[in-house]
Motif scaffolding. Structure first.
Motif, mmCIF file in Angstrom:
data_model
loop_
_atom_site.group_PDB
_atom_site.id
_atom_site.type_symbol
_atom_site.label_atom_id
_atom_site.label_comp_id
_atom_site.label_asym_id
_atom_site.label_seq_id
_atom_site.Cartn_x
_atom_site.Cartn_y
_atom_site.Cartn_z
ATOM 1 N N ARG A 200 7.983 -14.082 -15.812
ATOM 2 C CA ARG A 200 9.340 -13.623 -16.123
ATOM 3 C C ARG A 200 10.224 -14.782 -16.580
ATOM 4 N N ASP A 201 10.826 -14.601 -17.744
ATOM 5 C CA ASP A 201 11.743 -15.590 -18.334
ATOM 6 C C ASP A 201 11.089 -16.945 -18.575
ATOM 7 N N GLY A 202 9.757 -16.994 -18.543
ATOM 8 C CA GLY A 202 9.076 -18.274 -18.725
ATOM 9 C C GLY A 202 9.365 -19.275 -17.624
ATOM 10 N N ALA A 203 9.788 -18.770 -16.462
ATOM 11 C CA ALA A 203 10.268 -19.644 -15.393
ATOM 12 C C ALA A 203 9.171 -20.552 -14.843
ATOM 13 N N PHE A 204 7.963 -20.014 -14.634
ATOM 14 C CA PHE A 204 6.885 -20.831 -14.092
ATOM 15 C C PHE A 204 6.439 -21.860 -15.127
ATOM 16 N N ALA A 205 6.309 -21.430 -16.384
ATOM 17 C CA ALA A 205 5.913 -22.361 -17.444
ATOM 18 C C ALA A 205 6.912 -23.499 -17.580
ATOM 19 N N ALA A 206 8.183 -23.194 -17.352
ATOM 20 C CA ALA A 206 9.221 -24.216 -17.499
ATOM 21 C C ALA A 206 9.084 -25.349 -16.486
ATOM 22 N N THR A 207 8.333 -25.122 -15.410
ATOM 23 C CA THR A 207 8.132 -26.176 -14.405
ATOM 24 C C THR A 207 6.962 -27.081 -14.763
ATOM 25 N N GLY A 208 6.224 -26.729 -15.807
ATOM 26 C CA GLY A 208 5.041 -27.498 -16.176
ATOM 27 C C GLY A 208 5.275 -28.394 -17.378
ATOM 28 N N ARG A 209 4.212 -29.094 -17.774
ATOM 29 C CA ARG A 209 4.248 -29.974 -18.932
ATOM 30 C C ARG A 209 3.081 -29.628 -19.844
ATOM 31 N N THR A 210 3.288 -29.783 -21.136
ATOM 32 C CA THR A 210 2.222 -29.518 -22.100
ATOM 33 C C THR A 210 1.076 -30.502 -21.891
ATOM 34 N N HIS A 211 -0.151 -29.977 -21.873
ATOM 35 C CA HIS A 211 -1.346 -30.802 -21.742
ATOM 36 C C HIS A 211 -1.875 -31.078 -23.154
ATOM 37 N N PRO A 212 -1.774 -32.318 -23.649
ATOM 38 C CA PRO A 212 -2.122 -32.595 -25.052
ATOM 39 C C PRO A 212 -3.563 -32.236 -25.409
ATOM 40 N N GLY A 213 -4.502 -32.542 -24.524
ATOM 41 C CA GLY A 213 -5.902 -32.256 -24.826
ATOM 42 C C GLY A 213 -6.176 -30.769 -24.932
ATOM 43 N N LEU A 214 -5.646 -29.988 -23.981
ATOM 44 C CA LEU A 214 -5.837 -28.537 -24.015
ATOM 45 C C LEU A 214 -5.172 -27.947 -25.249
ATOM 46 N N LEU A 215 -3.975 -28.426 -25.568
ATOM 47 C CA LEU A 215 -3.278 -27.905 -26.743
ATOM 48 C C LEU A 215 -4.065 -28.194 -28.017
ATOM 49 N N ALA A 216 -4.572 -29.392 -28.167
ATOM 50 C CA ALA A 216 -5.354 -29.743 -29.355
ATOM 51 C C ALA A 216 -6.600 -28.872 -29.460
ATOM 52 N N ASP A 217 -7.234 -28.626 -28.329
ATOM 53 C CA ASP A 217 -8.427 -27.777 -28.305
ATOM 54 C C ASP A 217 -8.084 -26.353 -28.757
#
Length: 378
Positions: A200-217
């Motif tokens: 909801r509202d991206g609230a949990f995602a907002a507490t995290g950080r982008t993982h560069p390796g996973l994103l590139a994959d």
């Protein structure tokens, strides 16, 4: 009426439609979202890829979803007044794309239950004719989108952020296609991490950080580099797909997974918006209510005006239901409602099949000319 790839609710809209000097005028009388019963939603989820199901459950789901749609239609009529026609998209359970070509599609929700309940004719099974004509059968909202964008200045576009994201460009030769996942992978990760069907509202995602390796994959997915027309769905972007990527990056925190998936959606959408030099983007679908996703898009698209489709008179949460009302109107009047430049079909086609409401129901006479623009009355 439609339930999208998130299979969480049945969206309904009652729309009065009439032609005036070649412009299709739409007055939205009522909108609603009727959640699926938990048991039915769980059965739909179990039947979707990568799950496996038998023909007995397909039959039972066709009836159960049809009855749920009939209930939602009856509730809409009780709240918004009588209707002359229903257009039901149903629930997509499989969209067969192989070697970049759509070969078939399956939507469940037997429309006879709606016709029997309301006593009016029902237009259904709208995607199959476009696929038979060599098209992708998606995104069908491209036709209503193109009518709406025809009246806007500059280089407008329309973006829907449902389970899958789709983009329609304006101009004399519109393009439309699925850009990739919007909420499909985010929802899958939220369910696995929290037990809730969405963040909801991206609230949990907002507490995290982008993982560069996973994103590139994730960004290495070949679908993103394919030229349109193209379409996709949970046949590709499902929980098993996500699990396979996470297995190559063990130990990523749940909040970081959700933040990374939000970034994935924002990046893949923004790349396509920039490619078409869109300067105004009408955004609809559940993703428009995700502040984190919308903030990421704003960062990636400086100079692009991002506005909810509500500002154009189309409630963002009900835009697809309104779009299918417009498609049903075209079918009832014998008018094609596909654009070959958007779906890749050999030519425009009249969509769908019609389930008669009863011996006293009839369709209007065929229209002589299709509309050239859409005006939403407020």
């Amino acid at each position: 009426m439609i339930s999208g790839t998130s299979h969480d609710a049945i969206d309904t809209a009652i729309v009065d439609l009439r032609m005036s000097d070649g412009v299709l005028e739409a007055e939205v009388r009522h909108t609603a979202a009727v959640p699926y019963a938990t048991e039915l939603r769980d059965r739909i989820a179990a039947a979707l890829p990568p799950g496996r199901t038998g023909m007995d459950e397909v039959c039972r789901l066709d009836t159960a979803i049809g009855r749920a749609f009939a209930d939602a239609a009856a509730a809409a009529v009780a709240a918004g007044g009588p209707v002359d026609l229903v257009c039901s998209h149903g629930q997509t359970v499989f969209h067969w794309v192989e070697d970049r070509q759509a070969h078939g599609t399956l939507q469940l929700g037997q429309p006879a239950w709606i016709a029997e309940r309301l006593g009016v004719s029902v237009v259904a099974d709208l995607r199959a004719r476009d696929i038979a004509a060599g098209g992708q059968g998606a995104p069908l909202v491209s036709y209503p989108d193109s009518l709406l964008l025809a009246g806007l200045p500059g280089r407008p576009g329309a973006l829907n952020l449902g389970g899958i994201a789709n983009l329609t460009t304006g101009g004399p030769r519109p393009l439309a296609y699925d850009t990739g996942p919007a909420n499909a992978l985010i929802d899958a990760a939220a369910l696995a991490a929290t037990g809730r069907p969405y963040d909801r509202d991206g609230a949990f995602a907002a507490t995290g950080r982008t993982h560069p390796g996973l994103l590139a994959d994730l960004l290495a997915e070949p679908y993103y580099r394919r030229e349109p027309p193209k379409s996709t769905g949970k046949e590709l972007f499902h929980s098993g797909y996500l699990d396979a990527h996470l297995a190559r990056h063990p130990g990523v925190a749940d909040a970081d997974v959700l933040r990374t998936l939000t970034e994935l959606t924002a990046r893949t959408v923004a790349a396509e918006v920039r490619a078409h030099r869109i300067d105004t983007l009408l955004v609809s679908g559940g993703g428009v209510r995700n502040p984190l996703l919308m903030a990421e898009l704003a960062i990636l698209l400086p100079g692009v005006r991002l506005t909810p489709s509500d500002e154009a008179g189309l409630p963002a949460d009900a835009k697809e239901a309104i779009a299918f009302a417009i498609l049903g109107w075209h079918t009832a009047h014998g008018l094609p409602s596909t654009l070959p430049s958007c779906t890749g079909a050999r030519g425009p086609r009249v969509l769908g099949t019609i389930v008669p409401g009863g011996p006293d129901t009839s369709l209007p006479p065929p229209a002589k000319q299709p509309p050239h623009a859409l005006r939403v009355l407020r």
